[in-house]
Design an enzyme around this catalytic site. Structure first.
Site, PDB file in Angstrom:
ATOM      1  N   ARG A  11       0.838  -1.206   0.000  1.00 54.12           N
ATOM      2  CA  ARG A  11       0.000   0.000   0.000  1.00 54.12           C
ATOM      3  C   ARG A  11       0.871   1.253   0.000  1.00 54.12           C
ATOM      4  O   ARG A  11       0.587   2.219  -0.717  1.00 54.12           O
ATOM      5  CB  ARG A  11      -0.936  -0.005   1.216  1.00 54.12           C
ATOM      6  CG  ARG A  11      -2.067  -1.015   1.106  1.00 54.12           C
ATOM      7  CD  ARG A  11      -2.973  -0.972   2.320  1.00 54.12           C
ATOM      8  NE  ARG A  11      -3.573   0.344   2.527  1.00 54.12           N
ATOM      9  CZ  ARG A  11      -4.257   0.658   3.644  1.00 54.12           C
ATOM     10  NH1 ARG A  11      -4.390  -0.238   4.616  1.00 54.12           N
ATOM     11  NH2 ARG A  11      -4.775   1.863   3.780  1.00 54.12           N
ATOM     12  N   GLN A  24      -9.498  10.602   7.446  1.00 50.66           N
ATOM     13  CA  GLN A  24      -9.378   9.203   7.857  1.00 50.66           C
ATOM     14  C   GLN A  24      -8.304   8.504   7.018  1.00 50.66           C
ATOM     15  O   GLN A  24      -7.942   7.374   7.290  1.00 50.66           O
ATOM     16  CB  GLN A  24     -10.732   8.500   7.668  1.00 50.66           C
ATOM     17  CG  GLN A  24     -11.839   9.080   8.519  1.00 50.66           C
ATOM     18  CD  GLN A  24     -13.201   8.617   8.042  1.00 50.66           C
ATOM     19  OE1 GLN A  24     -13.705   7.575   8.465  1.00 50.66           O
ATOM     20  NE2 GLN A  24     -13.798   9.355   7.132  1.00 50.66           N
ATOM     21  N   VAL A  72      -4.790   7.434   5.578  1.00 53.89           N
ATOM     22  CA  VAL A  72      -3.438   7.255   6.126  1.00 53.89           C
ATOM     23  C   VAL A  72      -2.380   7.589   5.069  1.00 53.89           C
ATOM     24  O   VAL A  72      -1.194   7.532   5.352  1.00 53.89           O
ATOM     25  CB  VAL A  72      -3.256   5.807   6.630  1.00 53.89           C
ATOM     26  CG1 VAL A  72      -4.199   5.523   7.793  1.00 53.89           C
ATOM     27  CG2 VAL A  72      -3.430   4.786   5.512  1.00 53.89           C
ATOM     28  N   HIS A 101      -6.789   8.361  11.678  1.00 56.25           N
ATOM     29  CA  HIS A 101      -6.520   6.913  11.635  1.00 56.25           C
ATOM     30  C   HIS A 101      -5.040   6.622  11.429  1.00 56.25           C
ATOM     31  O   HIS A 101      -4.642   5.519  11.047  1.00 56.25           O
ATOM     32  CB  HIS A 101      -7.353   6.252  10.536  1.00 56.25           C
ATOM     33  CG  HIS A 101      -8.821   6.251  10.845  1.00 56.25           C
ATOM     34  ND1 HIS A 101      -9.775   6.034   9.889  1.00 56.25           N
ATOM     35  CD2 HIS A 101      -9.493   6.453  11.997  1.00 56.25           C
ATOM     36  CE1 HIS A 101     -10.977   6.110  10.448  1.00 56.25           C
ATOM     37  NE2 HIS A 101     -10.842   6.368  11.710  1.00 56.25           N
ATOM     38  N   CYS A 155       6.703   0.971  17.313  1.00 56.53           N
ATOM     39  CA  CYS A 155       6.937  -0.286  18.019  1.00 56.53           C
ATOM     40  C   CYS A 155       5.606  -0.866  18.493  1.00 56.53           C
ATOM     41  O   CYS A 155       4.717  -0.128  18.926  1.00 56.53           O
ATOM     42  CB  CYS A 155       7.848  -0.046  19.227  1.00 56.53           C
ATOM     43  SG  CYS A 155       8.103  -1.550  20.170  1.00 56.53           S
ATOM     44  N   CYS A 174      12.249  -3.208  16.908  1.00 51.89           N
ATOM     45  CA  CYS A 174      12.401  -1.920  17.601  1.00 51.89           C
ATOM     46  C   CYS A 174      13.815  -1.805  18.169  1.00 51.89           C
ATOM     47  O   CYS A 174      14.263  -2.702  18.890  1.00 51.89           O
ATOM     48  CB  CYS A 174      11.391  -1.823  18.737  1.00 51.89           C
ATOM     49  SG  CYS A 174      11.617  -0.361  19.758  1.00 51.89           S
ATOM     50  N   GLY A 192     -16.101  12.001   0.380  1.00 55.41           N
ATOM     51  CA  GLY A 192     -15.491  10.711   0.112  1.00 55.41           C
ATOM     52  C   GLY A 192     -15.431   9.749   1.268  1.00 55.41           C
ATOM     53  O   GLY A 192     -14.466   8.997   1.402  1.00 55.41           O
ATOM     54  N   PRO A 246     -20.616  10.487  -4.508  1.00 60.37           N
ATOM     55  CA  PRO A 246     -21.555  10.014  -5.535  1.00 60.37           C
ATOM     56  C   PRO A 246     -22.682   9.173  -4.932  1.00 60.37           C
ATOM     57  O   PRO A 246     -23.724   8.994  -5.555  1.00 60.37           O
ATOM     58  CB  PRO A 246     -20.677   9.162  -6.449  1.00 60.37           C
ATOM     59  CG  PRO A 246     -19.283   9.597  -6.179  1.00 60.37           C
ATOM     60  CD  PRO A 246     -19.259  10.014  -4.741  1.00 60.37           C
TER      61      PRO A 246
HETATM   62  N1  APR Z   1     -15.292  11.165  -4.924  1.00 61.88           N
HETATM   63  C1  APR Z   1     -16.017  11.246  -3.772  1.00 61.88           C
HETATM   64  N2  APR Z   1     -16.431  10.148  -3.077  1.00 61.88           N
HETATM   65  C2  APR Z   1     -16.112   8.942  -3.584  1.00 61.88           C
HETATM   66  C3  APR Z   1     -15.362   8.790  -4.789  1.00 61.88           C
HETATM   67  C4  APR Z   1     -14.956   9.978  -5.457  1.00 61.88           C
HETATM   68  N3  APR Z   1     -14.245   9.927  -6.576  1.00 61.88           N
HETATM   69  N4  APR Z   1     -15.202   7.456  -5.028  1.00 61.88           N
HETATM   70  C5  APR Z   1     -15.834   6.809  -3.997  1.00 61.88           C
HETATM   71  N5  APR Z   1     -16.381   7.712  -3.147  1.00 61.88           N
HETATM   72  C6  APR Z   1     -17.111   7.456  -1.905  1.00 61.88           C
HETATM   73  C7  APR Z   1     -17.897   6.154  -1.887  1.00 61.88           C
HETATM   74  O1  APR Z   1     -19.205   6.350  -2.389  1.00 61.88           O
HETATM   75  C8  APR Z   1     -17.910   5.833  -0.383  1.00 61.88           C
HETATM   76  O2  APR Z   1     -19.027   6.453   0.231  1.00 61.88           O
HETATM   77  O3  APR Z   1     -16.134   7.330  -0.899  1.00 61.88           O
HETATM   78  C9  APR Z   1     -16.626   6.486   0.134  1.00 61.88           C
HETATM   79  C10 APR Z   1     -15.500   5.525   0.530  1.00 61.88           C
HETATM   80  O4  APR Z   1     -15.931   4.860   1.671  1.00 61.88           O
HETATM   81  P1  APR Z   1     -15.003   3.764   2.394  1.00 61.88           P
HETATM   82  O5  APR Z   1     -14.402   2.885   1.404  1.00 61.88           O
HETATM   83  O6  APR Z   1     -15.843   3.167   3.463  1.00 61.88           O
HETATM   84  O7  APR Z   1     -13.817   4.640   3.031  1.00 61.88           O
HETATM   85  P2  APR Z   1     -13.829   5.521   4.366  1.00 61.88           P
HETATM   86  O8  APR Z   1     -15.167   6.105   4.620  1.00 61.88           O
HETATM   87  O9  APR Z   1     -12.682   6.426   4.302  1.00 61.88           O
HETATM   88  O10 APR Z   1     -13.553   4.378   5.490  1.00 61.88           O
HETATM   89  C11 APR Z   1     -13.406   4.796   6.802  1.00 61.88           C
HETATM   90  O11 APR Z   1     -12.746   2.620   7.515  1.00 61.88           O
HETATM   91  O12 APR Z   1     -11.670   0.803   6.777  1.00 61.88           O
HETATM   92  C12 APR Z   1     -11.579   1.823   7.659  1.00 61.88           C
HETATM   93  O13 APR Z   1      -9.685   2.894   8.554  1.00 61.88           O
HETATM   94  C13 APR Z   1     -10.377   2.686   7.361  1.00 61.88           C
HETATM   95  O14 APR Z   1     -10.227   5.092   7.273  1.00 61.88           O
HETATM   96  C14 APR Z   1     -10.981   3.987   6.864  1.00 61.88           C
HETATM   97  C15 APR Z   1     -12.345   3.978   7.496  1.00 61.88           C
END
Ligand code: APR
Length: 235
Positions: free
Chosen positions: A55, A86, A88, A106, A114, A135, A177, A204
């Site tokens: 990643r 959120q 990283v 996050h 460590c 460590c 997002g 979206p």
């Molecule tokens: N522009 C805006 N939003 C978007 C786009 C885009 N181009 N592409 C996808 N999305 C939206 C999706 O519709 C969805 O609602 O982004 C969101 C992504 O959601 P997740 O995959 O759940 O990510 P996130 O909300 O950041 O997850 C939260 O969960 O897995 C843990 O620690 C991890 O920080 C993460 C946390």
């Protein structure tokens, strides 16, 4: 103009970084319990380390997109500004957003820490190695500096958000997002918008936060945020 922006994986999607719960999201292909928990790391540290190494490499090969640039621009024009992300990855920082204007709630994938003591560092050489480093202080295994499922959020980072929210309501809140899976995301957005300055959701798709938004922008963030911020700045 006092602003709070909250972002999630969707903001980095247009930079080629997979989301977690989206169509080709990480949690669609991998079991988070096997990769993003302290138990998973204890059970198979090599597997977890390898996944985060891949990643990190992917993020290093990616570039910030127009959404990251727009947020950095908004930070320059606002009187008070805080981004709670959120994510990283380091794309907000690489887009020019200053560390003091951002909380990575996050954690940061480019930090290794460590798994036992408080030792932590940024070490490009180390993170590239395919063996889990030890460590230098206590010889325990080093792990990615991110918050895993079942772990507490970092106290200091939480305090930064709390003191920003305690200093007064915001004139504008943008949430972009994220599926707003975690209750604290919705809590912070609503507290920041407690005087109804305006809560804009850029996504979206519908999320649990949508019902509270004063404006819904069902567009990809790179397009929507660039337009939105330019409109705001002209205003
Ligand atoms: N522009 C805006 N939003 C978007 C786009 C885009 N181009 N592409 C996808 N999305 C939206 C999706 O519709 C969805 O609602 O982004 C969101 C992504 O959601 P997740 O995959 O759940 O990510 P996130 O909300 O950041 O997850 C939260 O969960 O897995 C843990 O620690 C991890 O920080 C993460 C946390």
């Amino acid at each position: 103009m006092r602003v709070l922006v909250i972002t999630g994986a969707g903001v980095s999607a247009e930079s080629g970084i997979p989301t977690f719960r989206g169509k080709d999201g990480y949690w669609r292909n991998f079991d988070p319990a096997k990769l993003a928990t302290p138990e998973a790391f204890a059970r198979d540290p090599e597997l977890v380390w390898e996944w985060y190494r891949e990643r990190r490499q992917r993020i290093r090969n990616a570039q910030p997109n127009a959404a990251h640039a727009a947020i950095a621009k908004l930070a320059q024009h606002a009187d008070e500004f805080l981004l709670v992300t959120q994510n990283v990855d380091d794309l907000h920082a690489r887009a020019g957003l200053a560390k003091q204007n951002m909380v990575q709630i996050h954690g940061d994938i480019f930090v290794t820490k460590c798994s036992r003591c408080d030792f932590r560092r940024r070490d490009y050489e180390q993170e590239q190695r395919d063996v889990v480093p030890k460590c230098p202080e206590c010889d325990a295994l080093m792990r990615p500096g991110v918050v895993w499922f079942g772990e507490q959020l970092t106290w200091d980072e939480l305090q930064r958000i709390e003191s920003y929210l305690d200093r007064g309501p915001c004139d504008l809140v943008i949430v972009a997002g994220t599926t707003a899976t975690f209750g604290y995301i919705i809590d912070w957005a609503l507290r920041a918008n407690r005087h109804g300055g305006g809560l804009i959701e850029v996504n979206p798709e519908e999320t649990p936060l949508s019902q509270f938004a004063t404006r819904l922008v069902r567009e990809p963030a790179a397009v929507a945020l660039a337009l939105l911020v330019n409109q705001l700045i002209e205003l």
